[in-house]
Design an enzyme around this catalytic site. Structure first.
Site, PDB file in Angstrom:
ATOM      1  N   ASP A 101       0.849  -1.188   0.000  1.00 61.19           N
ATOM      2  CA  ASP A 101       0.000   0.000   0.000  1.00 61.19           C
ATOM      3  C   ASP A 101       0.890   1.245   0.000  1.00 61.19           C
ATOM      4  OD1 ASP A 101      -3.229   0.494   0.962  1.00 61.19           O
ATOM      5  OD2 ASP A 101      -1.848   2.185   1.144  1.00 61.19           O
ATOM      6  N   ILE A 102       0.503   2.256  -0.766  1.00 66.36           N
ATOM      7  CA  ILE A 102       1.295   3.481  -0.904  1.00 66.36           C
ATOM      8  C   ILE A 102       1.272   4.302   0.396  1.00 66.36           C
ATOM      9  CG2 ILE A 102      -0.505   5.075  -1.758  1.00 66.36           C
ATOM     10  CD1 ILE A 102       1.514   5.855  -4.001  1.00 66.36           C
ATOM     11  N   GLY A 104     -16.015   2.931   3.475  1.00 66.16           N
ATOM     12  CA  GLY A 104     -14.891   3.786   3.084  1.00 66.16           C
ATOM     13  C   GLY A 104     -14.070   3.252   1.930  1.00 66.16           C
ATOM     14  N   GLN A 105     -14.672   2.400   1.083  1.00 65.56           N
ATOM     15  CA  GLN A 105     -13.929   1.913  -0.082  1.00 65.56           C
ATOM     16  C   GLN A 105     -13.591   3.089  -0.990  1.00 65.56           C
ATOM     17  OE1 GLN A 105     -15.990  -1.036  -2.479  1.00 65.56           O
ATOM     18  NE2 GLN A 105     -14.204  -1.373  -3.799  1.00 65.56           N
ATOM     19  N   SER A 106     -12.298   3.274  -1.276  1.00 68.70           N
ATOM     20  CA  SER A 106     -11.886   4.424  -2.084  1.00 68.70           C
ATOM     21  C   SER A 106     -11.412   4.027  -3.478  1.00 68.70           C
ATOM     22  CB  SER A 106     -10.789   5.222  -1.360  1.00 68.70           C
ATOM     23  OG  SER A 106      -9.641   4.430  -1.174  1.00 68.70           O
ATOM     24  N   HIS A 159     -10.131  -5.323  -3.352  1.00 72.48           N
ATOM     25  CA  HIS A 159      -8.791  -5.541  -2.799  1.00 72.48           C
ATOM     26  C   HIS A 159      -8.905  -5.948  -1.341  1.00 72.48           C
ATOM     27  CE1 HIS A 159      -9.952  -1.294  -2.567  1.00 72.48           C
ATOM     28  NE2 HIS A 159      -9.341  -1.250  -1.399  1.00 72.48           N
ATOM     29  N   ASN A 172     -12.811  -3.267   2.436  1.00 73.01           N
ATOM     30  CA  ASN A 172     -13.844  -2.246   2.560  1.00 73.01           C
ATOM     31  C   ASN A 172     -14.758  -2.365   1.351  1.00 73.01           C
ATOM     32  OD1 ASN A 172     -12.825  -1.095   4.979  1.00 73.01           O
ATOM     33  ND2 ASN A 172     -11.205  -0.111   3.788  1.00 73.01           N
ATOM     34  N   HIS A 185      -6.845  -5.941   2.164  1.00 70.82           N
ATOM     35  CA  HIS A 185      -5.715  -5.392   2.902  1.00 70.82           C
ATOM     36  C   HIS A 185      -5.149  -6.485   3.805  1.00 70.82           C
ATOM     37  CE1 HIS A 185      -6.916  -1.022   2.274  1.00 70.82           C
ATOM     38  NE2 HIS A 185      -8.075  -1.600   2.084  1.00 70.82           N
TER      39      HIS A 185
HETATM   40  P1  5GP Z   1      -9.723   1.347   0.342  1.00 71.78           P
HETATM   41  O1  5GP Z   1      -9.782   2.705   0.992  1.00 71.78           O
HETATM   42  O2  5GP Z   1     -10.459   1.351  -0.979  1.00 71.78           O
HETATM   43  O3  5GP Z   1     -10.141   0.213   1.230  1.00 71.78           O
HETATM   44  O4  5GP Z   1      -8.195   1.056   0.045  1.00 71.78           O
HETATM   45  C1  5GP Z   1      -7.509   1.640  -1.003  1.00 71.78           C
HETATM   46  C2  5GP Z   1      -6.046   1.596  -0.641  1.00 71.78           C
HETATM   47  O5  5GP Z   1      -5.301   1.855  -1.806  1.00 71.78           O
HETATM   48  C3  5GP Z   1      -5.638   2.651   0.401  1.00 71.78           C
HETATM   49  O6  5GP Z   1      -5.105   2.010   1.556  1.00 71.78           O
HETATM   50  C4  5GP Z   1      -4.607   3.496  -0.348  1.00 71.78           C
HETATM   51  O7  5GP Z   1      -3.541   3.904   0.483  1.00 71.78           O
HETATM   52  C5  5GP Z   1      -4.140   2.573  -1.455  1.00 71.78           C
HETATM   53  N1  5GP Z   1      -3.688   3.258  -2.664  1.00 71.78           N
HETATM   54  C6  5GP Z   1      -4.286   4.328  -3.272  1.00 71.78           C
HETATM   55  N2  5GP Z   1      -3.603   4.690  -4.363  1.00 71.78           N
HETATM   56  C7  5GP Z   1      -2.539   3.835  -4.447  1.00 71.78           C
HETATM   57  C8  5GP Z   1      -1.454   3.716  -5.385  1.00 71.78           C
HETATM   58  O8  5GP Z   1      -1.336   4.450  -6.375  1.00 71.78           O
HETATM   59  N3  5GP Z   1      -0.550   2.712  -5.161  1.00 71.78           N
HETATM   60  C9  5GP Z   1      -0.645   1.877  -4.081  1.00 71.78           C
HETATM   61  N4  5GP Z   1       0.298   0.957  -3.952  1.00 71.78           N
HETATM   62  N5  5GP Z   1      -1.656   1.964  -3.198  1.00 71.78           N
HETATM   63  C10 5GP Z   1      -2.594   2.919  -3.370  1.00 71.78           C
END
Ligand code: 5GP
Ligand code: ZN
Length: 116
Positions: free
Chosen positions: A33-34, A95-97, A102, A89, A104
């Site tokens: 994760d970034i 809070g799925q972004s 995916h 998520n 975690h």
């Molecule tokens: P969500 O919020 O959808 O459950 O998780 C999305 C995840 O993707 C977040 O933890 C966020 O830090 C990660 N993420 C967003 N953009 C990037 C990216 O460009 N590269 C990587 N490796 N992770 C990313």
């Protein structure tokens, strides 16, 4: 493999956006994760685009199982012998972004519960 236009994780799977890859298979990829929320924070995704776990479970439950196996493999590789969390998520309230399913994989410290 299907790729959705403008999907960040489809682009990472296709190698169009760089990521620090931990495991790659024909059907899935695990990468760091970034913005890590724990010492180990790896995302496990299918190469095929599914918006969320609801769609993945409906359309390809076998692949969902494979992703869980990869999550466990990540934990082993990362030495998370004292425990780890696998979380996904699903949708707005959670809070799925990123709208490409995916999982975690989090570990390397004590993780609080409930997550909030
Ligand atoms: P969500 O919020 O959808 O459950 O998780 C999305 C995840 O993707 C977040 O933890 C966020 O830090 C990660 N993420 C967003 N953009 C990037 C990216 O460009 N590269 C990587 N490796 N992770 C990313
Ligand atoms: Zn995608």
């Amino acid at each position: 493999m299907s790729a959705e236009i403008d999907c960040l994780f489809c682009k990472i799977s296709a190698g169009q956006i760089p990521a620090e890859i931990v495991i790659e298979t024909v059907s899935a990829i695990a990468f760091r994760d970034i913005d890590p929320k724990a010492p180990t924070h790896v995302l496990v995704i299918p190469r095929t685009h599914f918006a969320d776990v609801t769609e993945l479970a409906q359309k390809n439950p076998n692949l969902a199982g494979e992703l869980m196996s990869i999550a466990a493999e990540v934990a082993k590789l990362e030495g998370l012998s004292t425990g780890y969390r696998v979380v996904t998520n699903n949708g707005e309230d959670a809070g799925q972004s990123v709208s490409h399913v995916h999982f975690h994989v989090l570990g390397g410290r004590s993780l609080s519960w409930p997550p909030g």
